[in-house]
Motif scaffolding. Sequence first.
Motif, mmCIF file in Angstrom:
data_model
loop_
_atom_site.group_PDB
_atom_site.id
_atom_site.type_symbol
_atom_site.label_atom_id
_atom_site.label_comp_id
_atom_site.label_asym_id
_atom_site.label_seq_id
_atom_site.Cartn_x
_atom_site.Cartn_y
_atom_site.Cartn_z
ATOM 1 N N UNK A 207 34.828 58.755 31.868
ATOM 2 C CA UNK A 207 36.225 58.218 31.386
ATOM 3 C C UNK A 207 37.357 58.108 32.684
ATOM 4 N N UNK A 208 36.688 57.921 33.916
ATOM 5 C CA UNK A 208 37.740 57.206 34.843
ATOM 6 C C UNK A 208 36.872 56.184 35.208
ATOM 7 N N UNK A 209 37.629 54.652 35.407
ATOM 8 C CA UNK A 209 36.896 53.721 36.038
ATOM 9 C C UNK A 209 36.667 53.994 37.237
ATOM 10 N N UNK A 210 35.217 53.958 37.670
ATOM 11 C CA UNK A 210 34.796 54.521 39.149
ATOM 12 C C UNK A 210 34.856 52.969 40.118
ATOM 13 N N UNK A 211 35.492 53.580 41.408
ATOM 14 C CA UNK A 211 35.668 52.598 42.415
ATOM 15 C C UNK A 211 34.367 52.318 42.848
ATOM 16 N N UNK A 212 33.933 50.702 43.352
ATOM 17 C CA UNK A 212 32.819 50.448 43.659
ATOM 18 C C UNK A 212 33.201 50.148 45.226
ATOM 19 N N UNK A 213 34.291 49.512 45.616
ATOM 20 C CA UNK A 213 34.310 48.966 47.092
ATOM 21 C C UNK A 213 35.799 48.645 47.316
ATOM 22 N N UNK A 214 36.136 48.251 48.445
ATOM 23 C CA UNK A 214 37.465 47.885 48.782
ATOM 24 C C UNK A 214 37.277 46.993 49.974
ATOM 25 N N UNK A 215 37.940 45.810 49.826
ATOM 26 C CA UNK A 215 37.860 44.840 51.079
ATOM 27 C C UNK A 215 38.473 43.428 50.814
ATOM 28 N N UNK A 216 38.260 42.437 51.370
ATOM 29 C CA UNK A 216 39.121 41.207 51.397
ATOM 30 C C UNK A 216 38.455 40.356 50.553
ATOM 31 N N UNK A 217 39.195 39.623 49.593
ATOM 32 C CA UNK A 217 38.432 38.521 49.020
ATOM 33 C C UNK A 217 39.457 37.494 49.506
ATOM 34 N N UNK A 218 38.962 36.477 50.394
ATOM 35 C CA UNK A 218 39.843 35.569 51.005
ATOM 36 C C UNK A 218 40.934 36.155 51.943
ATOM 37 N N UNK A 219 42.136 36.019 51.691
ATOM 38 C CA UNK A 219 43.164 36.758 52.335
ATOM 39 C C UNK A 219 43.655 37.961 51.667
ATOM 40 N N UNK A 220 43.320 38.076 50.402
ATOM 41 C CA UNK A 220 43.828 39.181 49.627
ATOM 42 C C UNK A 220 42.962 40.553 49.583
ATOM 43 N N UNK A 221 43.647 41.571 49.588
ATOM 44 C CA UNK A 221 42.957 42.761 49.710
ATOM 45 C C UNK A 221 42.430 43.037 48.173
ATOM 46 N N UNK A 222 41.534 43.487 47.904
ATOM 47 C CA UNK A 222 41.350 44.127 46.436
ATOM 48 C C UNK A 222 40.295 44.931 46.393
ATOM 49 N N UNK A 223 40.250 45.677 45.151
ATOM 50 C CA UNK A 223 39.500 46.744 44.843
ATOM 51 C C UNK A 223 38.546 46.295 43.606
ATOM 52 N N UNK A 224 37.206 46.731 43.960
ATOM 53 C CA UNK A 224 36.310 46.320 42.706
ATOM 54 C C UNK A 224 36.036 47.824 41.982
ATOM 55 N N UNK A 225 36.136 47.704 40.786
ATOM 56 C CA UNK A 225 35.714 49.019 39.726
ATOM 57 C C UNK A 225 34.805 48.672 38.881
ATOM 58 N N UNK A 226 34.195 49.514 38.112
ATOM 59 C CA UNK A 226 33.107 49.214 37.207
ATOM 60 C C UNK A 226 34.050 48.716 35.884
ATOM 61 N N UNK A 227 33.109 47.806 35.104
ATOM 62 C CA UNK A 227 33.885 47.102 34.136
ATOM 63 C C UNK A 227 34.514 47.981 33.026
ATOM 64 N N UNK A 228 35.736 47.729 32.481
ATOM 65 C CA UNK A 228 36.377 48.467 31.603
ATOM 66 C C UNK A 228 36.597 47.495 30.405
ATOM 67 N N UNK A 229 36.988 48.079 29.210
ATOM 68 C CA UNK A 229 37.203 47.421 27.893
ATOM 69 C C UNK A 229 38.528 46.608 28.153
ATOM 70 N N UNK A 230 38.540 45.320 27.572
ATOM 71 C CA UNK A 230 39.722 44.520 27.443
ATOM 72 C C UNK A 230 40.982 44.901 26.524
ATOM 73 N N UNK A 231 40.770 45.836 25.796
ATOM 74 C CA UNK A 231 41.694 46.483 25.106
ATOM 75 C C UNK A 231 42.403 47.662 25.670
ATOM 76 N N UNK A 232 43.551 47.766 25.324
ATOM 77 C CA UNK A 232 44.514 49.076 25.787
ATOM 78 C C UNK A 232 44.491 49.681 24.615
ATOM 79 N N UNK A 233 44.865 51.000 24.610
ATOM 80 C CA UNK A 233 44.887 51.958 23.281
ATOM 81 C C UNK A 233 45.556 51.304 22.432
#
Length: 261
Positions: free
Chosen positions: A66-92
């Motif tokens: 029930x916590x979105x797991x982190x997959x990786x951290x790196x640069x996407x072009x010039x932007x720092x980004x973090x990748x995580x497992x997919x989560x739902x499109x709806x908030x509560x």
Amino acid sequence: MFGPRRFRLLQKLTSGEPAELYLAEDRHLLRQLTLKLLHANTNYDPLAAKLLEREARLLARIDHPNIAAVLDLGLLGSELCMTLQAVGVDGLDDWVEGGQRSQAQLLAVLRQAGQGLAAAHAVGVVHGDLIPARVRIDRLQHVRLVDFERARDLAPEPGAWERQGPPLPIDRNYAAPEARETGRRDQLSDQYSFCVLAWEALTGRRPPSDADHVAGPWAYRREPAYKVLARGLSANPTARWPDMEQLLDALERAGTGRRFF
């Protein structure tokens, strides 16, 4: 570094400081995941980058469905980004408003959110700013918590970087009194925030300001979940439930065979 065409952004999920959360498609692995990208105006801000890196390290400590797991951290072009497992499109909040939800469905979703929070607490991580938009729900009604940039680390590694200066702003509508007034955030303030969003999901309204007082509304005091959530909403942190597990057990017992409110 990720290739410039590695990901295709599908939908913005949350927008916070200093980053935004997106549902994205991984073109190489042909799967959906979640991307957390720094705002364009903070890409080269060392503080913003450190906050994102710190969040990734905290999430790596938590292993729970029930916590979105982190997959990786790196640069996407010039932007720092973090990748995580997919989560739902709806908030509560969107999920509750999107259909007629049964009491059983509401309880199941809230229990998952509470279990994720308890798992974070078990490894010394306090979310610090739990609101409905950060409780993500997918089409199978699986819950994952996101956005730990305001998290407090109660068990930091020696030499771990911690932000100095004024804390990041929090949503005062869901924050515990001590968090609003003094900035104090711990497991008990997380519990308070959980009880606010739980009350809102179950009743369609925010809890009354005197929910923890004897003078609270009689219409609520007669119902089985009132005492459970009202205890978690106590202005005095020491009067709340000792931990999330005990709160969740009490909430489940209170909901057995009866309608809430």
